[in-house]
Write a protein that holds these residues in place. Structure first.
Motif, PDB file in Angstrom:
ATOM      1  N   ARG A  77      -4.910  -6.611  -8.069  1.00 60.20           N
ATOM      2  CA  ARG A  77      -6.357  -6.950  -6.958  1.00 60.20           C
ATOM      3  C   ARG A  77      -6.728  -5.971  -7.874  1.00 60.20           C
ATOM      4  O   ARG A  77      -8.659  -5.815  -7.100  1.00 60.20           O
ATOM      5  CB  ARG A  77      -5.784  -7.180  -5.767  1.00 60.20           C
ATOM      6  N   ARG A  78      -6.081  -4.984  -8.307  1.00 59.03           N
ATOM      7  CA  ARG A  78      -7.156  -3.640  -8.231  1.00 59.03           C
ATOM      8  C   ARG A  78      -8.450  -3.567  -8.802  1.00 59.03           C
ATOM      9  O   ARG A  78      -9.268  -3.174  -9.655  1.00 59.03           O
ATOM     10  CB  ARG A  78      -5.413  -2.137  -8.127  1.00 59.03           C
ATOM     11  N   GLN A  79      -7.207  -4.489 -10.826  1.00 53.62           N
ATOM     12  CA  GLN A  79      -8.189  -4.855 -11.872  1.00 53.62           C
ATOM     13  C   GLN A  79      -9.299  -5.501 -11.122  1.00 53.62           C
ATOM     14  O   GLN A  79     -10.054  -5.176 -11.585  1.00 53.62           O
ATOM     15  CB  GLN A  79      -7.347  -5.301 -12.808  1.00 53.62           C
TER      16      GLN A  79
ATOM     17  N   THR B 124      -5.362  -3.202  -2.076  1.00 53.87           N
ATOM     18  CA  THR B 124      -6.388  -4.510  -1.982  1.00 53.87           C
ATOM     19  C   THR B 124      -6.401  -5.548  -1.156  1.00 53.87           C
ATOM     20  O   THR B 124      -6.682  -6.870  -2.276  1.00 53.87           O
ATOM     21  CB  THR B 124      -6.706  -3.772  -3.714  1.00 53.87           C
TER      22      THR B 124
ATOM     23  N   SER C 223       0.654  -0.999   0.155  1.00 47.58           N
ATOM     24  CA  SER C 223       0.149  -0.060  -0.096  1.00 47.58           C
ATOM     25  C   SER C 223       0.698   1.175   0.320  1.00 47.58           C
ATOM     26  O   SER C 223       2.148   0.860   0.945  1.00 47.58           O
ATOM     27  CB  SER C 223      -1.116  -0.302   1.221  1.00 47.58           C
TER      28      SER C 223
ATOM     29  N   ASN D 288     -11.452  -3.132  -9.312  1.00 51.48           N
ATOM     30  CA  ASN D 288     -12.501  -2.170 -10.714  1.00 51.48           C
ATOM     31  C   ASN D 288     -13.065  -2.778 -11.459  1.00 51.48           C
ATOM     32  O   ASN D 288     -14.619  -2.209 -12.231  1.00 51.48           O
ATOM     33  CB  ASN D 288     -11.288  -1.934 -11.611  1.00 51.48           C
TER      34      ASN D 288
ATOM     35  N   ASN E  36      -0.807  -7.454  -6.635  1.00 51.15           N
ATOM     36  CA  ASN E  36      -1.370  -6.161  -6.252  1.00 51.15           C
ATOM     37  C   ASN E  36      -2.479  -5.462  -7.108  1.00 51.15           C
ATOM     38  O   ASN E  36      -3.232  -5.010  -6.969  1.00 51.15           O
ATOM     39  CB  ASN E  36      -0.322  -4.981  -4.986  1.00 51.15           C
TER      40      ASN E  36
ATOM     41  N   GLU F 245      -2.325   4.219  -2.578  1.00 49.77           N
ATOM     42  CA  GLU F 245      -2.596   2.932  -3.735  1.00 49.77           C
ATOM     43  C   GLU F 245      -2.880   1.758  -2.604  1.00 49.77           C
ATOM     44  O   GLU F 245      -1.747   1.861  -2.105  1.00 49.77           O
ATOM     45  CB  GLU F 245      -2.057   2.759  -4.540  1.00 49.77           C
ATOM     46  N   SER F 246      -3.700   1.305  -2.454  1.00 48.02           N
ATOM     47  CA  SER F 246      -4.350   0.503  -1.914  1.00 48.02           C
ATOM     48  C   SER F 246      -4.047  -1.004  -2.290  1.00 48.02           C
ATOM     49  O   SER F 246      -4.021  -1.631  -3.156  1.00 48.02           O
ATOM     50  CB  SER F 246      -5.609   0.138  -1.342  1.00 48.02           C
TER      51      SER F 246
END
Ligand SMILES: Cc1ncc(COP(=O)(O)O)c(C=O)c1O
Length: 346
Positions: A236-238, A266, A134, A241, A233, A263-264
């Motif tokens: 994970r963000r994908q 996630t 993060s 989304n 990560n 910017e997590s």
């Protein structure tokens, strides 16, 4: 302990930019050590207070009790992290520290809490169990905390099976924690093995420590996992989304936002729904298994002294659900979960 644990510590410092890192057997023990070390060093009393969140895994709050201090619960905000206004209201003459949990990898209003701690002379401990990778305003989290503790347990973003990392701002605290995590012995096994001559076994035990250090097997796994952390990560963000797109415009489904500048990692993607328990049952019967992170800790017998003090956390605890989020999920899986959520949310 050995060259692998040292390599893992060096790699973690290089990755995060944090000045110190000591590899431990878990995050739980790291939180305990952080509070105990600050307590000893600063002469805190047994009934002195640490402000903490009720919306966390019990490790965070157990650590305060392990160190013989008093947890004081403050409420959470829209990010499900500590609300700075609530924290400020809980500060008393006995408050010594704030324990901030970056739930799901989110930084919430961390900067305001850090500012408050600086202004009021309180130690800031960051439970970064969910925060490997993060970043806040472009920098890895932990830079301005007095101590940051990561978890590399089996389901975390950097999974090793079971281990963690404690990162003190101050080098002296780092040196101290190395002894505390190794039974109070002032020379680690690696240093003794590397030492020459007849005096390898001549160490001193200066204080009562614990057997909390990390081991080379976990470190060897961690060193390799770290190479994939950013890539994992990003996926994970994908996934998050895709969920956001699939659930957009659904009035009954509120997706917990990531704080500005964050910017997590996630670790979690949390939603809030009114019919959470019924929805979980329906999802489970369709072979979808979300999690709940977490139950309001003041509902547990051990922490019931805090019941009724954090209404926002209590309400969140009844509405939150963490959506499936792992490396093997596909876009089609996310679509399936979204369809079910839309069909069964009131
Ligand atoms: C918020 C939080 N804090 C602490 C921990 C404890 O981590 P560990 O299992 O490494 O002791 C966890 C683990 O689930 C967690 O989620």
């Amino acid at each position: 302990m050995g060259f692998k644990t040292e390599a893992m510590e060096a790699d973690w410092k290089a990755y995060t930019g944090l000045p110190n890192a000591h590899f431990l057997s878990s995050n739980t023990v790291g939180l305990h050590l952080a509070i105990e070390l600050f307590k000893k060093k600063n002469g805190w009393a047994d009934d002195d207070e640490v402000i903490t969140t009720p919306l966390t895994f019990v490790s965070s709050n157990h650590a305060i009790l392990y160190a013989g201090m008093q947890p004081v619960f403050a409420d959470v905000d829209q990010y499900l992290c500590l609300d700075p206004q609530s924290v400020e209201r809980r500060i008393t003459a006995k408050t010594r520290a704030v324990l901030f949990v970056g739930i799901g990898g989110n930084t919430g209003q961390y900067e305001k809490i850090a500012e408050l701690c600086r202004a009021r002379g309180l130690k800031l401990i960051l439970d970064a169990a969910h925060m490997s990778g993060s970043r806040l305003n472009g920098k890895h989290v932990g830079q301005d905390a007095d101590c940051t503790v990561f978890s590399f347990q089996a389901v975390k973003n950097l999974p090793t099976a079971d281990s963690g990392m404690i990162c003190f701002r101050d080098q002296e605290d780092d040196a101290q924690v190395r002894k505390l995590s190794w039974l109070g012995i002032n020379k680690d096994t690696y240093a003794r093995t590397a030492a020459q001559g007849a005096y390898k076994w001549m160490y001193d035990v200066e204080e009562l420590g614990y057997k909390y250090h990390g081991n080379s097997i976990m470190a060897a796994i961690g060193i390799v996992q770290l190479k994939y952390l950013d890539q994992d990560n990003a996926y994970r963000r994908q996934l998050a989304n895709w969920y956001r797109e699939g659930l957009a415009g659904q009035p009954g489904i509120h997706i917990v936002e990531v704080a500005p500048g964050c910017e997590s990692s996630t670790h979690l993607l949390q939603i809030r729904v009114k019919n959470r328990d019924a929805l979980l049952t329906v999802l489970n019967s369709n072979e979808v298994y979300p999690g709940v992170h977490y139950r309001d800790n003041t509902e547990y017998g051990l922490y019931s002294f805090g019941a009724g003090t954090c209404p926002a956390a209590k309400q969140a605890s009844e509405e939150i659900m963490s959506l499936p989020l792992h490396m093997s999920l596909s876009k089609a899986d996310v679509d399936t979960v979204c369809e079910l959520l839309i069909r069964f949310t009131n």
